[in-house]
Write a protein that holds these residues in place. Sequence first.
Motif, PDB file in Angstrom:
ATOM      1  N   ASP A   1      54.330  64.058  83.769  1.00 10.59           N
ATOM      2  CA  ASP A   1      55.317  63.344  84.604  1.00 10.59           C
ATOM      3  C   ASP A   1      56.675  62.837  83.431  1.00 10.59           C
ATOM      4  OD1 ASP A   1      55.263  60.657  85.614  1.00 10.59           O
ATOM      5  OD2 ASP A   1      54.851  59.201  84.229  1.00 10.59           O
ATOM      6  N   MET A   2      57.804  64.103  83.836  1.00 10.30           N
ATOM      7  CA  MET A   2      58.876  63.466  82.984  1.00 10.30           C
ATOM      8  C   MET A   2      59.685  63.851  84.359  1.00 10.30           C
ATOM      9  SD  MET A   2      58.302  66.367  79.920  1.00 10.30           S
ATOM     10  CE  MET A   2      59.906  66.318  78.885  1.00 10.30           C
ATOM     11  N   GLN A   3      61.031  63.708  83.747  1.00  7.15           N
ATOM     12  CA  GLN A   3      61.907  64.250  85.226  1.00  7.15           C
ATOM     13  C   GLN A   3      62.473  65.963  84.867  1.00  7.15           C
ATOM     14  OE1 GLN A   3      63.794  62.667  87.667  1.00  7.15           O
ATOM     15  NE2 GLN A   3      62.302  60.947  87.128  1.00  7.15           N
ATOM     16  N   LEU A   4      62.463  66.467  86.105  1.00  6.17           N
ATOM     17  CA  LEU A   4      63.067  67.939  85.788  1.00  6.17           C
ATOM     18  C   LEU A   4      63.890  68.320  84.838  1.00  6.17           C
ATOM     19  CD1 LEU A   4      61.545  70.799  87.124  1.00  6.17           C
ATOM     20  CD2 LEU A   4      64.137  70.154  88.597  1.00  6.17           C
ATOM     21  N   ALA A   5      65.430  67.632  84.555  1.00  4.69           N
ATOM     22  CA  ALA A   5      65.967  67.715  84.505  1.00  4.69           C
ATOM     23  C   ALA A   5      65.690  67.530  82.487  1.00  4.69           C
ATOM     24  CB  ALA A   5      67.119  66.915  84.267  1.00  4.69           C
ATOM     25  N   GLU A   6      64.516  66.469  82.224  1.00  8.80           N
ATOM     26  CA  GLU A   6      64.244  66.142  80.849  1.00  8.80           C
ATOM     27  C   GLU A   6      63.920  67.370  80.381  1.00  8.80           C
ATOM     28  OE1 GLU A   6      61.906  63.310  78.302  1.00  8.80           O
ATOM     29  OE2 GLU A   6      62.541  63.126  80.135  1.00  8.80           O
ATOM     30  N   LEU A   7      62.858  67.847  81.278  1.00  9.39           N
ATOM     31  CA  LEU A   7      61.662  68.998  80.911  1.00  9.39           C
ATOM     32  C   LEU A   7      63.292  69.914  80.454  1.00  9.39           C
ATOM     33  CD1 LEU A   7      58.978  70.284  79.926  1.00  9.39           C
ATOM     34  CD2 LEU A   7      58.394  70.405  82.557  1.00  9.39           C
ATOM     35  N   ALA A   8      63.586  70.450  81.379  1.00 10.20           N
ATOM     36  CA  ALA A   8      64.702  72.051  81.069  1.00 10.20           C
ATOM     37  C   ALA A   8      65.458  71.751  79.888  1.00 10.20           C
ATOM     38  CB  ALA A   8      64.822  72.129  83.007  1.00 10.20           C
ATOM     39  N   ALA A   9      65.849  70.354  80.023  1.00 13.35           N
ATOM     40  CA  ALA A   9      66.742  70.230  78.287  1.00 13.35           C
ATOM     41  C   ALA A   9      66.235  70.976  77.721  1.00 13.35           C
ATOM     42  CB  ALA A   9      67.961  69.309  78.554  1.00 13.35           C
ATOM     43  N   ARG A  10      64.696  70.385  77.501  1.00  9.53           N
ATOM     44  CA  ARG A  10      63.596  69.962  76.328  1.00  9.53           C
ATOM     45  C   ARG A  10      63.095  71.656  75.915  1.00  9.53           C
ATOM     46  NH1 ARG A  10      59.403  65.832  75.408  1.00  9.53           N
ATOM     47  NH2 ARG A  10      60.637  64.677  75.447  1.00  9.53           N
ATOM     48  N   LEU A  11      63.233  72.760  77.449  1.00 11.60           N
ATOM     49  CA  LEU A  11      62.379  73.609  77.140  1.00 11.60           C
ATOM     50  C   LEU A  11      63.561  74.479  76.581  1.00 11.60           C
ATOM     51  CD1 LEU A  11      59.608  74.061  79.923  1.00 11.60           C
ATOM     52  CD2 LEU A  11      59.776  73.556  77.549  1.00 11.60           C
ATOM     53  N   LEU A  12      65.021  74.540  76.900  1.00 15.79           N
ATOM     54  CA  LEU A  12      65.985  75.010  76.341  1.00 15.79           C
ATOM     55  C   LEU A  12      66.265  74.756  75.152  1.00 15.79           C
ATOM     56  CD1 LEU A  12      68.514  76.965  77.093  1.00 15.79           C
ATOM     57  CD2 LEU A  12      69.562  75.145  77.886  1.00 15.79           C
ATOM     58  N   GLU A  13      65.974  73.722  74.648  1.00 13.87           N
ATOM     59  CA  GLU A  13      66.766  73.832  73.499  1.00 13.87           C
ATOM     60  C   GLU A  13      65.446  74.235  73.238  1.00 13.87           C
ATOM     61  OE1 GLU A  13      66.665  69.094  72.807  1.00 13.87           O
ATOM     62  OE2 GLU A  13      68.123  68.440  73.849  1.00 13.87           O
ATOM     63  N   LYS A  14      64.421  74.302  72.649  1.00 13.88           N
ATOM     64  CA  LYS A  14      62.945  74.987  71.702  1.00 13.88           C
ATOM     65  C   LYS A  14      63.864  76.035  72.234  1.00 13.88           C
ATOM     66  CE  LYS A  14      58.998  74.005  72.189  1.00 13.88           C
ATOM     67  NZ  LYS A  14      57.080  73.579  73.109  1.00 13.88           N
ATOM     68  N   ALA A  15      63.841  76.614  72.960  1.00 16.74           N
ATOM     69  CA  ALA A  15      64.299  78.410  73.525  1.00 16.74           C
ATOM     70  C   ALA A  15      65.459  78.499  72.153  1.00 16.74           C
ATOM     71  CB  ALA A  15      64.677  78.779  74.329  1.00 16.74           C
ATOM     72  N   ILE A  16      67.027  77.855  72.294  1.00 18.65           N
ATOM     73  CA  ILE A  16      67.842  78.226  71.458  1.00 18.65           C
ATOM     74  C   ILE A  16      66.789  78.037  69.608  1.00 18.65           C
ATOM     75  CG2 ILE A  16      70.289  77.035  70.809  1.00 18.65           C
ATOM     76  CD1 ILE A  16      69.945  76.528  74.025  1.00 18.65           C
ATOM     77  N   VAL A  17      66.557  76.623  69.328  1.00 22.82           N
ATOM     78  CA  VAL A  17      66.349  77.052  68.201  1.00 22.82           C
ATOM     79  C   VAL A  17      65.678  78.315  67.451  1.00 22.82           C
ATOM     80  CG1 VAL A  17      64.651  75.414  66.621  1.00 22.82           C
ATOM     81  CG2 VAL A  17      66.594  73.748  67.871  1.00 22.82           C
ATOM     82  N   GLY A  18      64.881  78.843  68.293  1.00 19.04           N
ATOM     83  CA  GLY A  18      64.081  79.895  67.967  1.00 19.04           C
ATOM     84  C   GLY A  18      65.200  80.462  68.070  1.00 19.04           C
ATOM     85  N   GLU A  19      65.819  81.064  68.850  1.00 20.28           N
ATOM     86  CA  GLU A  19      66.664  81.874  69.049  1.00 20.28           C
ATOM     87  C   GLU A  19      67.018  82.098  68.283  1.00 20.28           C
ATOM     88  OE1 GLU A  19      66.688  85.016  70.841  1.00 20.28           O
ATOM     89  OE2 GLU A  19      64.961  84.390  71.688  1.00 20.28           O
ATOM     90  N   TRP A  20      68.290  80.973  67.199  1.00 22.63           N
ATOM     91  CA  TRP A  20      69.155  80.856  66.098  1.00 22.63           C
ATOM     92  C   TRP A  20      68.071  81.002  64.550  1.00 22.63           C
ATOM     93  CZ3 TRP A  20      73.618  80.951  64.883  1.00 22.63           C
ATOM     94  CH2 TRP A  20      74.423  80.222  63.307  1.00 22.63           C
ATOM     95  N   HIS A  21      66.859  80.331  65.279  1.00 18.83           N
ATOM     96  CA  HIS A  21      66.407  81.042  63.666  1.00 18.83           C
ATOM     97  C   HIS A  21      66.044  82.032  63.105  1.00 18.83           C
ATOM     98  CE1 HIS A  21      63.511  80.855  60.599  1.00 18.83           C
ATOM     99  NE2 HIS A  21      62.723  81.755  60.608  1.00 18.83           N
ATOM    100  N   GLU A  22      66.045  83.206  64.366  1.00 23.20           N
ATOM    101  CA  GLU A  22      65.948  85.031  64.640  1.00 23.20           C
ATOM    102  C   GLU A  22      66.978  85.232  63.918  1.00 23.20           C
ATOM    103  OE1 GLU A  22      65.082  88.284  67.301  1.00 23.20           O
ATOM    104  OE2 GLU A  22      64.498  86.439  67.734  1.00 23.20           O
TER     105      GLU A  22
END
Length: 72
Positions: free
Chosen positions: A28-49
């Motif tokens: 029950d989320m907006q598509l753009a909101e979910l996409a942004a959240r998933l992209l942020e999670k991926a960037i955080v993980g990549e930055w950690h590495e």
Amino acid sequence: MSTRGKEVRPLIDETLHERLSIIAEYRDMQLAELAARLLEKAIVGEWHEVSLMLRRAERLEKRWKPVEGNEK
């Protein structure tokens, strides 16, 4: 998800877009909101590495300085 920050408009595969739409509907989320959240999670993980690798490289550089005058 807040509306802060810079805008990015990635192009994704049709299959991934369809899956993202299904996930957004399920959560029950907006598509753009979910996409942004998933992209942020991926960037955080990549930055950690990358940050771990950079720290290791800095430590190794300090430990293994090349000997001056040893050029070929």
